[in-house]
Structures are given as structure tokens and as C-alpha cells.
Motif scaffolding. Structure first.
Motif, PDB file in Angstrom:
ATOM      1  N   VAL A 230      68.766  57.260  24.134  1.00 50.35           N
ATOM      2  CA  VAL A 230      68.626  56.756  22.763  1.00 50.35           C
ATOM      3  C   VAL A 230      67.340  55.946  22.622  1.00 50.35           C
ATOM      4  O   VAL A 230      66.582  56.112  21.657  1.00 50.35           O
ATOM      5  CB  VAL A 230      69.849  55.901  22.376  1.00 50.35           C
ATOM      6  CG1 VAL A 230      69.661  55.271  20.995  1.00 50.35           C
ATOM      7  CG2 VAL A 230      71.123  56.740  22.400  1.00 50.35           C
ATOM      8  N   ALA A 231      67.089  55.073  23.588  1.00 45.53           N
ATOM      9  CA  ALA A 231      65.862  54.273  23.560  1.00 45.53           C
ATOM     10  C   ALA A 231      64.632  55.162  23.606  1.00 45.53           C
ATOM     11  O   ALA A 231      63.645  54.934  22.891  1.00 45.53           O
ATOM     12  CB  ALA A 231      65.856  53.296  24.737  1.00 45.53           C
ATOM     13  N   CYS A 232      64.685  56.206  24.434  1.00 46.35           N
ATOM     14  CA  CYS A 232      63.560  57.130  24.527  1.00 46.35           C
ATOM     15  C   CYS A 232      63.312  57.812  23.190  1.00 46.35           C
ATOM     16  O   CYS A 232      62.162  57.969  22.755  1.00 46.35           O
ATOM     17  CB  CYS A 232      63.836  58.168  25.615  1.00 46.35           C
ATOM     18  SG  CYS A 232      62.448  59.272  25.928  1.00 46.35           S
ATOM     19  N   GLY A 233      64.388  58.189  22.512  1.00 48.35           N
ATOM     20  CA  GLY A 233      64.249  58.815  21.208  1.00 48.35           C
ATOM     21  C   GLY A 233      63.562  57.903  20.205  1.00 48.35           C
ATOM     22  O   GLY A 233      62.726  58.339  19.407  1.00 48.35           O
ATOM     23  N   ALA A 234      63.913  56.610  20.254  1.00 50.35           N
ATOM     24  CA  ALA A 234      63.283  55.648  19.336  1.00 50.35           C
ATOM     25  C   ALA A 234      61.786  55.539  19.610  1.00 50.35           C
ATOM     26  O   ALA A 234      60.974  55.492  18.674  1.00 50.35           O
ATOM     27  CB  ALA A 234      63.955  54.285  19.483  1.00 50.35           C
ATOM     28  N   PHE A 235      61.400  55.492  20.869  1.00 42.51           N
ATOM     29  CA  PHE A 235      59.975  55.425  21.224  1.00 42.51           C
ATOM     30  C   PHE A 235      59.237  56.686  20.770  1.00 42.51           C
ATOM     31  O   PHE A 235      58.152  56.605  20.178  1.00 42.51           O
ATOM     32  CB  PHE A 235      59.809  55.251  22.738  1.00 42.51           C
ATOM     33  CG  PHE A 235      59.754  53.812  23.182  1.00 42.51           C
ATOM     34  CD1 PHE A 235      58.548  53.210  23.483  1.00 42.51           C
ATOM     35  CD2 PHE A 235      60.913  53.061  23.304  1.00 42.51           C
ATOM     36  CE1 PHE A 235      58.479  51.886  23.901  1.00 42.51           C
ATOM     37  CE2 PHE A 235      60.861  51.736  23.718  1.00 42.51           C
ATOM     38  CZ  PHE A 235      59.641  51.141  24.008  1.00 42.51           C
ATOM     39  N   LEU A 236      59.819  57.842  21.035  1.00 45.10           N
ATOM     40  CA  LEU A 236      59.139  59.085  20.700  1.00 45.10           C
ATOM     41  C   LEU A 236      58.986  59.250  19.189  1.00 45.10           C
ATOM     42  O   LEU A 236      57.940  59.697  18.709  1.00 45.10           O
ATOM     43  CB  LEU A 236      59.903  60.272  21.293  1.00 45.10           C
ATOM     44  CG  LEU A 236      59.836  60.417  22.813  1.00 45.10           C
ATOM     45  CD1 LEU A 236      60.734  61.550  23.294  1.00 45.10           C
ATOM     46  CD2 LEU A 236      58.399  60.656  23.277  1.00 45.10           C
ATOM     47  N   TYR A 237      60.004  58.847  18.445  1.00 46.06           N
ATOM     48  CA  TYR A 237      59.890  59.015  16.995  1.00 46.06           C
ATOM     49  C   TYR A 237      58.986  57.967  16.354  1.00 46.06           C
ATOM     50  O   TYR A 237      58.433  58.206  15.285  1.00 46.06           O
ATOM     51  CB  TYR A 237      61.276  59.059  16.344  1.00 46.06           C
ATOM     52  CG  TYR A 237      61.765  60.487  16.261  1.00 46.06           C
ATOM     53  CD1 TYR A 237      61.259  61.348  15.301  1.00 46.06           C
ATOM     54  CD2 TYR A 237      62.681  60.977  17.181  1.00 46.06           C
ATOM     55  CE1 TYR A 237      61.672  62.665  15.243  1.00 46.06           C
ATOM     56  CE2 TYR A 237      63.100  62.298  17.137  1.00 46.06           C
ATOM     57  CZ  TYR A 237      62.588  63.142  16.159  1.00 46.06           C
ATOM     58  OH  TYR A 237      62.971  64.457  16.116  1.00 46.06           O
ATOM     59  N   GLU A 238      58.791  56.844  17.022  1.00 46.74           N
ATOM     60  CA  GLU A 238      57.783  55.911  16.533  1.00 46.74           C
ATOM     61  C   GLU A 238      56.394  56.516  16.746  1.00 46.74           C
ATOM     62  O   GLU A 238      55.505  56.369  15.896  1.00 46.74           O
ATOM     63  CB  GLU A 238      57.886  54.565  17.245  1.00 46.74           C
ATOM     64  CG  GLU A 238      56.785  53.567  16.895  1.00 46.74           C
ATOM     65  CD  GLU A 238      56.684  53.221  15.415  1.00 46.74           C
ATOM     66  OE1 GLU A 238      55.635  52.679  15.015  1.00 46.74           O
ATOM     67  OE2 GLU A 238      57.645  53.479  14.657  1.00 46.74           O
ATOM     68  N   ALA A 239      56.212  57.218  17.866  1.00 45.55           N
ATOM     69  CA  ALA A 239      54.939  57.909  18.086  1.00 45.55           C
ATOM     70  C   ALA A 239      54.721  58.978  17.020  1.00 45.55           C
ATOM     71  O   ALA A 239      53.617  59.123  16.469  1.00 45.55           O
ATOM     72  CB  ALA A 239      54.932  58.543  19.481  1.00 45.55           C
TER      73      ALA A 239
END
Length: 244
Positions: A230-239
Motif C-alpha cells: 500500500v505504501a509503495c502504491g502511494a509513492f508510485l502514484y505521487e510520482a
């Protein structure tokens, strides 16, 4: 574990390794001995293949056949060379987005991350040979097949991969709570590699020392951490948001 993705028996595993098969992990029976087992361990170590010692009960669950104290999993994909992948992405003219997973160990988390990575246009995922989650049936299923679309690189050491990326002009950003910066304080608009840590320990302290930037997710609840996928998804979608 799908039967077509496993090999059982000491000689069969040694022959598969020597034939260049993509062995993802070898499970070795605890306290197993003998000349054949010593030959297997020598071959495993010479080829730097991921392995772990397990009770015989686990091997019996993996296969009902005569495993001789050893069962190996074959990766359903072929791994990419990091240097070639980085060079190809840079030559493509797009702004690179890489993902580094530092000792992530759960296959389902790995699969979920691969699925999100495919949806967000990640150019490649980098994992370490030793200690990383296997690419197995659970990974394939949880990724919804995305594992076949995103290049995955296995490297000897995560730090060496980071140094190579940095030397190629790619900024490394570590996802860690050990910083005051949130993901909204850092730029993902340039060539970037995002680093996510393991489920229980996070990113290795020695890795944190060499990254270019650190960022965290703002947290407002009583629970202090998110599932890594979930945390990874948040980082990737901020990118993705910053690059739109």
C-alpha cells in the motif's frame, strides 16, 4: 507451488543449475548430510542461489515425491541485467522510474507491488538475490500477470545497484519514517528510483546512508505504518501525479 515450477531431488537440482535454469530458491532439509548434499550446497553457493533450511515436513508439503531433502523453485520469468536495462531506458528518451525492493520477503506483497508498478509505468524492479521474495505462483497470481510485463533485475547487493543508478544520473529516494520530508516535499519529476524496505525491518540502515533523499507518508491514525504494498502504491502514484 505449481508442479511445473519446481524441481525435486538433489541431482536434478544440480543439473538444472548447471544448465542455466532460472532457479529462484532452493529449500534444503535441516541437518541433511551426505556427499550429494554437499555437492548441491557447493553448487548453490558457487552460483549465489537463494536457499533456506526447512523441516522435512515443509518439503513433504511441497511434493509427495522422493525429494531427497531438496526442492527448488524455478522462476516463471527470465531476469534482466541491470546495466542493460538502465541503458535501454535512458536511451528511450523517457524519464526513468525504477523501484528497488530491499529484502521484501512476502511473495503476495511482491505480487501486489508488481501489479501497481505495471499500472504506474515503472521501468524496472530491482531485488537482491539473497533474502528476497520468490517469484512463484503466488507472485504471478497476486500480480494479475503483471510480472510478465515489468522487467525484474536480481542483483548481488542492493547498494551496488544504487551506486550504479546514481552514477547513471538517477536519483534514489528511500521510503522511510526516519525523515521530516513527506512524499509531497520531494520531486519525482526527474529520473528516480524509489526504495521500499522489508515488511518488518524497513530499509537497511546501510542503504539509508547512501540514498539521495528520504521521504515518508503522512500518518494521522494510531497505527504507525502501512502494508508495504500500500505504501509503495502511494509513492508510485505521487510520482505519476507529479509527472502528469
Amino acid at each position: 507451488m505449481e508442479k511445473e515450477h519446481q524441481i525435486f531431488g538433489i541431482r536434478a537440482i544440480v543439473e538444472a543449475i548447471n544448465a542455466g535454469k532460472e532457479i529462484d530458491k532452493v529449500f534444503i532439509q535441516k541437518e541433511a548430510q551426505g556427499d550429494l548434499m554437499r555437492d548441491l550446497m557447493k553448487t548453490i553457493k558457487q552460483n549465489n542461489i537463494n536457499f533456506s533450511y526447512v523441516p522435512v515436513e515443509k518439503l513433504n508439503r511441497l511434493t509427495p515425491n522422493n525429494h531427497q531433502g531438496a526442492v527448488a523453485t524455478i522462476a516463471p520469468i527470465r531476469f534482466h541485467d541491470l546495466e542493460n536495462l538502465v541503458e535501454n531506458v535512458l536511451e528511450s528518451g523517457k524519464t526513468p522510474l525504477f523501484l528497488i525492493l530491499d529484502q521484501l520477503s512476502d511473495a503476495r506483497n511482491f505480487g501486489a507491488i508488481i501489479r501497481t508498478a505495471e499500472c504506474t509505468g515503472v521501468d524496472g524492479i530491482i531485488i537482491q538475490k539473497q533474502g528476497s521474495a520468490p517469484v512463484n505462483g503466488d507472485t504471478v497470481k497476486t500480480s494479475a500477470g503483471a510480472v510478465f510485463n515489468v522487467p525484474i533485475c536480481k542483483v548481488e547487493h542492493i547498494k551496488d545497484a544504487i551506486f550504479h543508478l546514481q552514477g547513471s544520473g538517477i536519483k534514489t529516494i528511500a521510503a522511510t519514517e526516519k525523515t521530516e520530508n513527506t512524499i509531497y516535499d520531494v520531486s519525482f519529476n526527474e529520473p528516480v528510483a524509489i526504495i521500499m524496505g522489508s515488511e518488518d525491518r524497513g530499509i537497511n540502515p546501510s542503504v539509508l546512508k547512501i540514498v539521495d533523499e528520504k521521504a515518508k507518508l503522512p500518518m494521522f491514525g494510531t497505527i504507525s505504518s502501512l502494508n508495504v504494498s500500500v505504501a509503495c502504491g502511494a509513492f508510485l502514484y505521487e510520482a505519476v501525479r507529479q509527472r502528469l
